[in-house]
Design a protein around this motif. Structure first.
Motif, PDB file in Angstrom:
ATOM      1  N   TYR A   1     -46.790  62.803  12.791  1.00  0.00           N
ATOM      2  CA  TYR A   1     -45.443  62.278  13.028  1.00  0.00           C
ATOM      3  C   TYR A   1     -44.598  63.302  13.775  1.00  0.00           C
TER       4      TYR A   1
ATOM      5  N   ASN B   1     -39.102  51.944  14.430  1.00  0.00           N
ATOM      6  CA  ASN B   1     -38.818  53.330  14.068  1.00  0.00           C
ATOM      7  C   ASN B   1     -37.336  53.682  14.158  1.00  0.00           C
TER       8      ASN B   1
ATOM      9  N   LEU C   1     -42.627  57.294   5.562  1.00  0.00           N
ATOM     10  CA  LEU C   1     -43.992  57.756   5.777  1.00  0.00           C
ATOM     11  C   LEU C   1     -44.766  57.738   4.463  1.00  0.00           C
TER      12      LEU C   1
ATOM     13  N   LEU D   1     -40.436  63.922  14.944  1.00  0.00           N
ATOM     14  CA  LEU D   1     -39.018  63.565  15.046  1.00  0.00           C
ATOM     15  C   LEU D   1     -38.446  64.354  16.211  1.00  0.00           C
TER      16      LEU D   1
ATOM     17  N   LEU E   1     -44.960  66.781  11.903  1.00  0.00           N
ATOM     18  CA  LEU E   1     -45.600  66.725  10.587  1.00  0.00           C
ATOM     19  C   LEU E   1     -47.074  66.421  10.793  1.00  0.00           C
TER      20      LEU E   1
ATOM     21  N   ALA F   1     -37.058  57.848   8.734  1.00  0.00           N
ATOM     22  CA  ALA F   1     -38.401  57.292   8.883  1.00  0.00           C
ATOM     23  C   ALA F   1     -39.056  57.215   7.501  1.00  0.00           C
TER      24      ALA F   1
ATOM     25  N   ALA G   1     -38.015  60.893   6.282  1.00  0.00           N
ATOM     26  CA  ALA G   1     -37.811  62.016   7.202  1.00  0.00           C
ATOM     27  C   ALA G   1     -36.713  61.681   8.181  1.00  0.00           C
ATOM     28  N   THR G   2     -35.852  62.650   8.449  1.00  0.00           N
ATOM     29  CA  THR G   2     -34.721  62.408   9.348  1.00  0.00           C
ATOM     30  C   THR G   2     -34.314  63.698  10.036  1.00  0.00           C
TER      31      THR G   2
ATOM     32  N   ILE H   1     -43.959  59.038  17.336  1.00  0.00           N
ATOM     33  CA  ILE H   1     -42.538  59.381  17.146  1.00  0.00           C
ATOM     34  C   ILE H   1     -41.966  58.433  16.100  1.00  0.00           C
ATOM     35  N   VAL H   2     -41.426  58.995  15.015  1.00  0.00           N
ATOM     36  CA  VAL H   2     -40.922  58.151  13.925  1.00  0.00           C
ATOM     37  C   VAL H   2     -39.419  58.278  13.718  1.00  0.00           C
ATOM     38  N   GLY H   3     -38.778  59.192  14.417  1.00  0.00           N
ATOM     39  CA  GLY H   3     -37.347  59.313  14.202  1.00  0.00           C
ATOM     40  C   GLY H   3     -36.732  60.271  15.197  1.00  0.00           C
ATOM     41  N   GLY H   4     -35.388  60.329  15.181  1.00  0.00           N
ATOM     42  CA  GLY H   4     -34.743  61.228  16.114  1.00  0.00           C
ATOM     43  C   GLY H   4     -33.247  61.150  16.040  1.00  0.00           C
TER      44      GLY H   4
ATOM     45  N   MET I   1     -42.545  59.324   1.657  1.00  0.00           N
ATOM     46  CA  MET I   1     -41.742  60.403   2.206  1.00  0.00           C
ATOM     47  C   MET I   1     -40.762  59.807   3.207  1.00  0.00           C
TER      48      MET I   1
END
Lengths: 286, 286
Positions: free
Chosen positions: B76, A18, A26, B78, B125, A24, A35-36, B107-110, A33
């Protein structure tokens, strides 16, 4: 302790898979999709002299740039604003909205909070097809290393060259270019927001190859003398250009002005002018 | 100036239709994606005594609750973390991850940032079908007004009743309940994080009807004397229960313990025990 070391802590907890791209990835019906999320705040990111509108624009632009670097179309933005002075909200929101409108996205949600210093967190969602998704992984020995635009301008402003104010205050993410490059089949792509050097090291960390660039090929900010111009172009942060690798037979890509600055190597190292490139650029430190 | 007044500024810029629900509603193939973002930080939200793990848990839970209130499944998250002390990162991330895992999300991003005070912004999401989406709009005269759980416990801790620590420090979003209620056809739903009173006023703002509740029916935090218990139950914030309206012939909903506290009225007013309810609860002020 810098943010790349801290990222290792995050990776151990949420999983390395991840943390490999600017966004990311999705599933979304038969599309993808991306995502950030990005956190900006007064002390670190919003320099004196920026208007509220520019603060909003920049906050949206940095997230839209991450979407652009995946080859996706920006669609939706969520924005959380922490305010010490509520009077700033309207300007920040208008700047973020105008940046979204410029690049085809819309603000669909957000949060407002009272905060000790102005803090803006934007989360961007973009769409693309699986075929046209660009990632950091995929660079191949023999590919060209390229960059759009002129790197180093944002850092040049910070170093006193005030003609580059727009580059720092109103970054223009490479949205159309990113989509064209992804469709053309770039092998790897990211934005260079932490500078070329750190970007190349980031690319190496998810690829099995290395990179050799020739600093003479890297465009320099105008009217900055050497060797400072070279320093800014290679190590300056705050730009939102795209750095990418592409097979020679796919280059150039119609409608995307850019510069070849080097090649992908089998050897796992980052070289500039034949010598190891310093691993430095824009980093948060604790 | 409070945050509901500031929201009007936001509405003028981004459009009212993007401020009507707990989440944005986005098409995603033949499903619906819901998206929401929440900013929490030390001064306002993380009270003394919370562990880093609890800070992470709470940060994820408040966003997951918004998804639950739409009847969607959290998928999801972030997470952007602004840190004054980097040592807190691992605990915060682990808490957020454990909360996500508990409720079916990942958790897919951050982003990580150095910050003057601990600040956590989570973006969630979720997915559902168009048919099973619950919204704030849709309440109908004659519908029942209901609430899950016992409201007022989080505020009770703040007022000195330390037995309610878990309610405030480790909120449990009503994810399974939200999905069951949406499938059962609730007419309107939101979470009560700002308290019952403000939630009812928020519901009225997007509906053409009003609400009349009977305070005797509202569950009270245990071991708190009257009239404080009534005060906490009606006006306390920081809970993450679901408040919803539902046609009488659809009530009760299997597997969802809840309490009927009133009815939806034709008259556009919010009444408690036959008198106008005070419009107060949890609000940020500038």
């Amino acid at each position: 302790m810098d943010d790349r070391e801290l990222l290792k802590t995050v990776m151990r907890i949420v999983g390395e898979e991840n943390c490999r791209d600017d966004c990311a990835i999705l599933p979304c019906g038969d599309q993808v999709m991306v995502a950030t999320t990005d956190m900006l705040h007064k002390t670190t990111d919003f320099v004196d002299g920026m208007t509220d509108w520019q603060i909003g624009w920049m906050s949206a632009a940095v997230t839209i740039s991450d979407i652009a670097s995946m080859g996706a179309a920006p669609k939706y933005l969520l924005i959380a604003v922490g305010l010490d002075r509520w009077e700033q909200l309207a300007g920040v929101m208008q700047g973020a909205k105008d940046c979204c409108t410029r690049f085809g996205a819309q603000i669909v949600g957000g949060d407002i909070d009272r905060h000790g210093e102005l803090t803006v967190v934007t989360t961007g969602l973009g769409l693309t097809s699986r075929r046209d998704l660009a990632r950091r992984e995929g660079a191949w020995p023999g590919d060209l290393v390229c960059i759009t635009g002129v790197p180093g301008q944002a850092q040049a402003w910070l170093d006193g060259y005030k003609q580059f104010e727009k580059a720092l205050f109103e970054p223009q993410p490479r949205v159309a270019e990113g989509q064209a490059l992804a469709r053309a089949g770039v092998s790897a792509m990211m934005d260079d927001s932490d500078g070329i050097a750190l970007s190349l090291y980031d690319l190496m960390s998810v690829n099995t190859c290395g990179f050799a660039i020739d600093s003479a090929f890297v465009p320099r900010p105008d009217e900055v003398p050497e060797p400072q111009a070279r320093e800014l172009a290679l190590y300056g942060g705050g730009d939102y250009e795209l750095i990418f690798t592409i097979a020679p037979d796919r280059y150039p890509v119609a409608g995307v002005p850019c510069t070849v600055i080097g090649t992908v190597t089998e050897k796992r190292s980052v070289l500039v002018d034949g010598r190891p490139m310093e691993k430095r650029g824009y980093q948060h430190r604790w």
